[in-house]
Write a protein that holds these residues in place. Structure first.
Motif, PDB file in Angstrom:
ATOM      1  N   TYR A   8       0.865  -1.180   0.000  1.00 27.49           N
ATOM      2  CA  TYR A   8       0.000   0.000   0.000  1.00 27.49           C
ATOM      3  C   TYR A   8       0.903   1.231   0.000  1.00 27.49           C
ATOM      4  CZ  TYR A   8      -4.220  -2.653   1.039  1.00 27.49           C
ATOM      5  OH  TYR A   8      -5.293  -3.507   0.969  1.00 27.49           O
ATOM      6  N   ILE A   9       0.580   2.189  -0.834  1.00 25.79           N
ATOM      7  CA  ILE A   9       1.395   3.387  -0.982  1.00 25.79           C
ATOM      8  C   ILE A   9       0.529   4.614  -0.727  1.00 25.79           C
ATOM      9  CG2 ILE A   9       2.854   4.718  -2.572  1.00 25.79           C
ATOM     10  CD1 ILE A   9       4.023   2.010  -1.867  1.00 25.79           C
ATOM     11  N   GLY A  10       1.021   5.525   0.117  1.00 23.34           N
ATOM     12  CA  GLY A  10       0.300   6.767   0.387  1.00 23.34           C
ATOM     13  C   GLY A  10       0.219   7.648  -0.849  1.00 23.34           C
ATOM     14  N   PRO A  14       5.038   9.003  -5.311  1.00 24.66           N
ATOM     15  CA  PRO A  14       4.756   8.638  -6.712  1.00 24.66           C
ATOM     16  C   PRO A  14       4.690   7.121  -6.876  1.00 24.66           C
ATOM     17  CG  PRO A  14       6.519  10.260  -6.595  1.00 24.66           C
ATOM     18  CD  PRO A  14       6.234   9.812  -5.189  1.00 24.66           C
ATOM     19  N   LYS A  15       3.711   6.650  -7.603  1.00 21.68           N
ATOM     20  CA  LYS A  15       3.490   5.219  -7.775  1.00 21.68           C
ATOM     21  C   LYS A  15       4.293   4.671  -8.956  1.00 21.68           C
ATOM     22  CE  LYS A  15      -0.454   5.253  -5.048  1.00 21.68           C
ATOM     23  NZ  LYS A  15      -0.197   6.490  -4.431  1.00 21.68           N
ATOM     24  N   LYS A  16       5.545   5.038  -9.014  1.00 23.10           N
ATOM     25  CA  LYS A  16       6.438   4.556 -10.068  1.00 23.10           C
ATOM     26  C   LYS A  16       7.328   3.478  -9.469  1.00 23.10           C
ATOM     27  CE  LYS A  16       6.495   9.034 -12.291  1.00 23.10           C
ATOM     28  NZ  LYS A  16       7.284  10.173 -12.664  1.00 23.10           N
ATOM     29  N   ASP A  17       7.544   2.401 -10.232  1.00 23.49           N
ATOM     30  CA  ASP A  17       8.361   1.295  -9.741  1.00 23.49           C
ATOM     31  C   ASP A  17       9.730   1.764  -9.267  1.00 23.49           C
ATOM     32  OD1 ASP A  17       6.499  -0.710 -10.075  1.00 23.49           O
ATOM     33  OD2 ASP A  17       7.144  -1.177 -12.109  1.00 23.49           O
ATOM     34  N   ALA A  18      10.363   2.642 -10.031  1.00 24.59           N
ATOM     35  CA  ALA A  18      11.716   3.104  -9.680  1.00 24.59           C
ATOM     36  C   ALA A  18      11.713   3.849  -8.351  1.00 24.59           C
ATOM     37  CB  ALA A  18      12.279   3.978 -10.792  1.00 24.59           C
ATOM     38  N   LYS A  19      10.728   4.690  -8.117  1.00 25.39           N
ATOM     39  CA  LYS A  19      10.645   5.458  -6.870  1.00 25.39           C
ATOM     40  C   LYS A  19      10.412   4.528  -5.675  1.00 25.39           C
ATOM     41  CE  LYS A  19      10.188   9.244  -4.407  1.00 25.39           C
ATOM     42  NZ  LYS A  19      11.322  10.061  -4.052  1.00 25.39           N
ATOM     43  N   TYR A 117      -0.621  -1.142  -4.192  1.00 28.11           N
ATOM     44  CA  TYR A 117       0.288  -0.833  -5.288  1.00 28.11           C
ATOM     45  C   TYR A 117       0.451  -2.073  -6.142  1.00 28.11           C
ATOM     46  CZ  TYR A 117       4.641   0.108  -7.679  1.00 28.11           C
ATOM     47  OH  TYR A 117       5.601   0.260  -8.631  1.00 28.11           O
ATOM     48  N   ASP A 118       0.207  -1.955  -7.437  1.00 25.09           N
ATOM     49  CA  ASP A 118       0.341  -3.120  -8.323  1.00 25.09           C
ATOM     50  C   ASP A 118       1.588  -2.995  -9.141  1.00 25.09           C
ATOM     51  OD1 ASP A 118      -2.347  -3.154  -7.405  1.00 25.09           O
ATOM     52  OD2 ASP A 118      -2.697  -4.684  -8.888  1.00 25.09           O
TER      53      ASP A 118
END
Length: 118
Positions: A8-10, A14-19, A117-118
């Protein structure tokens, strides 16, 4: 430290894989993130979740191996909101508050909940 596959991401992260990978790497390597909070399964039988500032992990003897991280957030308020979303998702799927058993049973399965987060 174990990372939940469907983390789970707040909203502020940013919902980027790298971040996400970078934040996880910094946490795993004690790089010291000032405003990042981890939502982990409670280590005690009577609790649901714990909110831990990532900066606490810099302490040499912090029990990192026992942590099962299910969420990340930026700021304490967002961590509370993310933890509430996790509990709400578990309640929606099970009708109860067995957060630990439900999330552990979801290992290896893709979760369709909007907060994950997927």
């Amino acid at each position: 430290m174990i990372w939940y596959e469907n983390l789970y991401i707040g909203e502020s992260i940013p919902k980027k894989d790298a971040k996400i990978r970078r934040i996880k790497w910094k946490i795993d390597h004690n790089a010291g993130l000032l405003n990042i909070y981890m939502i982990v399964l409670c280590r005690y039988p009577s609790g649901l979740l714990e909110i831990i500032p990532a900066r606490e992990l810099k302490q040499k003897y912090y029990p990192k191996r026992q942590l099962y991280v299910v969420g990340l957030a930026q700021g304490y308020h967002e961590a509370l909101e993310t933890a509430a979303q996790i509990v709400a998702d578990v309640y929606a799927h099970t009708g109860g508050f067995q957060v630990k058993s439900y999330l552990l049973s979801q290992r290896g399965q893709r979760k369709k909940a909007g907060g994950a987060y997927d």
